[in-house]
Design a protein around this motif. Structure first.
Motif, PDB file in Angstrom:
ATOM      1  N   MET A 270       0.833  -1.222   0.000  1.00 37.91           N
ATOM      2  CA  MET A 270       0.000   0.000   0.000  1.00 37.91           C
ATOM      3  C   MET A 270       0.864   1.268   0.000  1.00 37.91           C
ATOM      4  O   MET A 270       0.416   2.324  -0.434  1.00 37.91           O
ATOM      5  N   TYR A 271       2.101   1.154   0.482  1.00 32.92           N
ATOM      6  CA  TYR A 271       3.020   2.300   0.399  1.00 32.92           C
ATOM      7  C   TYR A 271       3.703   2.319  -0.975  1.00 32.92           C
ATOM      8  O   TYR A 271       3.912   3.386  -1.561  1.00 32.92           O
TER       9      TYR A 271
ATOM     10  N   ALA B 259       2.376   1.458  -3.590  1.00 31.85           N
ATOM     11  CA  ALA B 259       1.370   2.009  -4.515  1.00 31.85           C
ATOM     12  C   ALA B 259       1.487   3.532  -4.604  1.00 31.85           C
ATOM     13  O   ALA B 259       1.289   4.117  -5.675  1.00 31.85           O
ATOM     14  N   ASP B 260       1.816   4.157  -3.466  1.00 30.38           N
ATOM     15  CA  ASP B 260       2.030   5.614  -3.474  1.00 30.38           C
ATOM     16  C   ASP B 260       3.197   5.984  -4.382  1.00 30.38           C
ATOM     17  O   ASP B 260       3.135   6.938  -5.152  1.00 30.38           O
TER      18      ASP B 260
ATOM     19  N   LEU C 277       3.389   7.909  -8.704  1.00 33.31           N
ATOM     20  CA  LEU C 277       4.061   9.086  -9.237  1.00 33.31           C
ATOM     21  C   LEU C 277       4.254   8.999 -10.751  1.00 33.31           C
ATOM     22  O   LEU C 277       4.640   9.967 -11.389  1.00 33.31           O
TER      23      LEU C 277
ATOM     24  N   TYR D 112      -4.803   1.742  -4.450  1.00 34.24           N
ATOM     25  CA  TYR D 112      -3.836   1.072  -5.328  1.00 34.24           C
ATOM     26  C   TYR D 112      -3.985   1.755  -6.694  1.00 34.24           C
ATOM     27  O   TYR D 112      -4.783   1.329  -7.533  1.00 34.24           O
TER      28      TYR D 112
END
Lengths: 442, 411
Positions: B131-132, B134-135, B139, B152
């Protein structure tokens, strides 16, 4: 007062204990979600985490934070929608951090019971001691103007007894979580005669929202879970006695533990389970139940072990303390020999035990079967073979299975619960058995 | 092209992540530098050492966030001291970073400023939970769309494409196509020891692929089987001129010639022109075919950017193997399987082999080099003499940066 208003100020008594910490976490999850609802954005919610020890409360906050983080990570899809209106929170990481921070700010740790005087809901998870519980309830009702409702986590004391002694006018319900409450799906729900029906509804809603399996039990000491477990435990101790003098105490313990784990396909043997729950806790529960029930429910052996400070249970880091066994990285290392008053290594005992027990009816394990979708049909074939085998292990397991069926059936006959299904659900969900004790296998 | 351009000496590290038995999320794992060095050194070994290299290019998408490390060009000399003081560049085009590394290398050869270029692609993504991650991967999209995007993000973007495809051509029809794409990916990956799904033992991948998506825990129109996994890995290959080929001492029989390359960019700030078409991909393929002077009928195999199964289906249509809406059927009829009309992603592609984002473009080149020169081991397919070409499509973001190359066994 609506249910949501009741949840605006909640107290958890014994919040830093094994059960209390889980109950606190579940309340934090529940309240934090309430707080995120658009209609509650400006409301204030409070959870008082009340415990005697500052040190344990400190540990509690760290524990709760780590669980909240995991919850937030797992529920990021939902959280992202819940924080839709926060333009300052863009990335998942930012949303997760904001959620954990906001959820943690709901918790007010305190070592003073006065913190509960403004609460409308009181979750109780203190020691299994009727005097202590009564004293706390009485003190809170005397000082609280909100007519608080009580949810006790007692696993053995009849709820009516607490209601009467503390003068709660039916505003109490048994809400028995299983260990660890954060993970275990089961809640046993014990309503009393003439109890507060609104409170029952509130608990059902609460449990449903948290994805729990709620099983109703009648208000008879021990309820379903301990009603079964304590009699299972006493039967195991009786079998240990029966195996004398052919086997030493230590050998007998290993025999019965192996039968219940490997032959009966349970996640752990009965003596390892006693260690996990705590020798002291089991002894205490038996004593409580013994005071309310007509049958003899006590164990001199457990009492003696407690006298010798053999307590079981877990250390603060989660590792298992010594009980019937000692453990190294969760594996049994040695077994207590009561006759010798000392531990002997498991390797010393196993050759004789294994030679006596013989082979399993077929190569199956709890771990493999618990993930097998076709386990019902496999279990049927497995127990058919077990029942027809002449090996000592299979015969002992077969006898044990029959006894478990009797114990389960007796819980229904004595109106502890209304159905065999409830007994089986508790043992499958709360104890992770692959099958309920009331079955056609034996 | 004014000069001949070849590729030789490819190498792929393992694509590490869930599915590989050596992967454990809580145990220490090799870092970025390990992957760069492993891939770089293995390619250097095949080309006679670092002294033969004139220049290096490294493709990487997001090491600044996944690994707290930027300035990867300066990691190149850590591969071999002989690379010190030689030119090196890092290029970034999201998941097409590897493809950009290839294009940059090709251009140096064409410009005559280098005869031998070491091209590497790398990404190490298992440093954070999905989930991180996905951040970080988000970009690659327009940052102002992040807030309204899915948790996501890219699965969400391609879920929207799957939804549009389902609405236009039928949900069951679409799901069957996606599931068959997944099945091919797993079956092909099982033939390639470096693939993330090499050890996949699922007895029925098609059945898994048919499972309905769960929008509560993931996205609405794609399941986890529709997605490439989180991967750590690197790939390297040498891009050489005719003279460079002599310098490294590799016979033409072990080289592929690059007969066309295309790089297109679309506007990051705009939504896709059509959810059921990979418009930039279509443009890139058109250009690369024109440069190579071939059409799709000359292709023996294709490596396409199936970050999601739906991207595979849409690529089929973008290349022209199926009319719009017929891509799902084309896959379901086994045309893209390894024994089908046109084998796609013969070592599993992004879903089966893995998707270390910045490495993928180079990995595709290595796979095609292996296939066209007969070095693909168990994964080897037949290359018909009348269809001697291979095609790669490497996509960055939601069809925004696309690199496409046409390869042919060198003669």
């Amino acid at each position: 007062m609506t249910f949501n208003q009741r949840f605006k100020n909640v107290s958890v008594l014994g919040a830093a204990g094994k059960m209390g910490s889980g109950i606190l976490y579940l309340n934090t999850i529940y309240l934090s979600q309430l707080k995120l609802a658009p209609e509650n954005k400006n409301e204030t919610f409070v959870i008082n985490a009340i415990d005697q020890s500052q040190e344990r409360l400190n540990g509690l906050l760290n524990y709760t934070k780590s669980l909240l983080l995991k919850w937030a990570e797992k529920n990021i899809v939902w959280l992202r929608k819940a924080y839709d209106d926060r333009d300052d929170l863009i990335e998942n990481g930012e949303i997760i951090d904001a959620y954990v921070y906001e959820a943690m700010t709901l918790i007010r740790p305190s070592t003073i019971v006065d913190a509960a005087y403004e609460s409308s809901l009181i979750f109780e998870a203190v020691l299994e001691n009727i005097e202590l519980k009564t004293e706390l309830f009485t003190k809170i009702t005397a000082n609280n103007k909100n007519n608080p409702w009580f949810l006790t986590n007692t696993s053995s004391i009849p709820i009516k007894e607490l209601d009467t002694k503390a003068n709660l006018n039916g505003n109490i319900i048994g809400c028995h979580f299983y260990n660890p409450p954060a993970i275990q799906k089961l809640i046993e729900l014990i309503e009393i005669d003439n109890g507060n029906k609104e409170l029952s509804k509130l608990v059902y809603d609460f449990g449903k929202e948290l994805g729990k399996v709620m099983v109703p039990s009648n208000d008879i000491a021990g309820f379903i879970g301990n009603g079964f477990f304590m009699r299972d435990l006493l039967f195991a101790l009786q079998k240990v006695k029966d195996l004398k003098p052919e086997f030493t105490f230590a050998e007998s313990v290993v025999i019965v533990d192996t039968i219940t784990r490997d032959f009966m396909l349970r996640p752990m043997g009965i003596f390892q389970l006693i260690d996990y729950v705590g020798v002291e806790v089991c002894s205490f529960i038996l004593n409580v139940m013994n005071g309310y029930l007509p049958e003899e429910l006590h164990s001199k052996l457990l009492n003696k072990m407690v006298d010798k400070a053999i307590m079981g249970g877990q250390n603060s880091d989660g590792s298992q303390k010594a009980g019937f066994f000692t453990y190294k990285r969760s594996k049994i290392e040695s077994v207590y020999d009561h006759d010798k008053g000392a531990y002997v290594t498991i390797d010393e005992v196993l050759p004789k035990v294994n030679a006596y027990l013989g082979d399993l009816p077929e190569n199956q394990s709890w771990k493999a079967l618990s993930r097998n979708k076709k386990k019902e049909s496999i279990l049927e074939g497995y127990f058919k073979k077990l029942n027809s085998s002449k090996s000592a292990g299979c015969q002992l397991a077969s006898e044990y299975m029959q006894k478990m069926n009797e114990i389960g059936t007796e819980l229904v006959n004595t109106k502890v619960t209304d159905s065999a299904e409830n007994v089986n659900t508790v043992m499958i969900t709360g104890f992770h058995h692959l099958y309920g004790p009331i079955n056609n296998y034996s | 092209m004014n000069r001949k351009v070849y590729m030789v000496a490819g190498y792929n590290t393992v694509s590490l992540g869930t599915g590989r038995s050596e992967f454990h999320p809580k145990k220490p794992r090799p870092g970025l530098e390990h992957y760069i060095q492993e891939a770089g050194r293995e390619t250097l070994k095949q080309i006679g050492g670092a002294q033969n290299v004139d220049e290096s290019v490294i493709g990487n998408f997001m090491s600044a966030r996944f690994n707290n490390q930027a300035h990867l060009a300066a990691m190149i000399p850590s591969i071999d001291p002989a690379l010190r003081f030689k030119p090196a560049s890092r290029v970034e085009g999201a998941c097409a970073s590897g493809g950009l590394a290839l294009v940059a290398g090709i251009k140096s050869i064409l410009a005559g400023t280098a005869e031998v270029v070491l091209a590497i692609g790398v990404e190490v993504q298992n440093t954070v939970k999905a989930m991180y991650g996905a951040d970080y991967l988000a970009l690659a999209g327009w940052q102002k769309n992040r807030k309204k995007g899915h948790a996501y993000f890219f699965p969400g973007e391609f879920s929207d494409r799957a939804k549009a495809y389902e609405e236009k051509y039928g949900a069951e029809y679409t799901r069957t196509g996606l599931a068959n794409w997944y099945k091919n990916a797993i079956e092909n990956a099982r033939l390639c020891p470096t693939a993330q799904e090499y050890e996949n033992k699922n007895p029925d991948p098609l059945k898994s692929g048919m499972l309905p998506p769960n929008g509560k825990t993931f996205v609405d129109h794609l399941s986890v089987f529709d997605c490439s996994k989180v991967s750590d890995g690197a790939s390297a290959i040498a891009i050489v001129s005719e003279e460079g080929l002599k310098r490294v001492g590799i016979p033409k029989s072990q080289a592929v010639e690059i007969v066309g390359f295309a790089q297109v960019e679309d506007n990051l700030l705009e939504d896709p022109e059509s959810q059921v078409e990979l418009t930039a991909t279509k443009e890139a393929v058109k250009k690369v075919f024109k440069m190579a002077n071939i059409d799709k009928e000359k292709l023996a195999t294709i490596e396409t950017h199936d970050c999601f199964t739906i991207a595979g289906i849409l690529a089929i249509e973008a290349i022209g193997f199926a009319e719009p809406g017929k891509g799902a059927e084309f896959v379901a009829q086994a045309n893209t399987a390894r024994t089908g009309k046109i084998p796609f992603n013969t070592t599993g592609g992004l879903i089966g082999w893995g998707h270390p984002t910045g490495a993928t473009g180079v990995h595709q080149a290595v796979t095609l080099w292996e296939q066209l020169t007969g070095q693909a081991g168990e994964a080897q397919i037949e290359i018909p003499s009348n269809k001697p070409y291979g095609l790669s499509i490497n996509m960055g973001g939601n069809d925004k940066t696309v690199v496409s190359l046409v390869y042919k066994k060198a003669e």
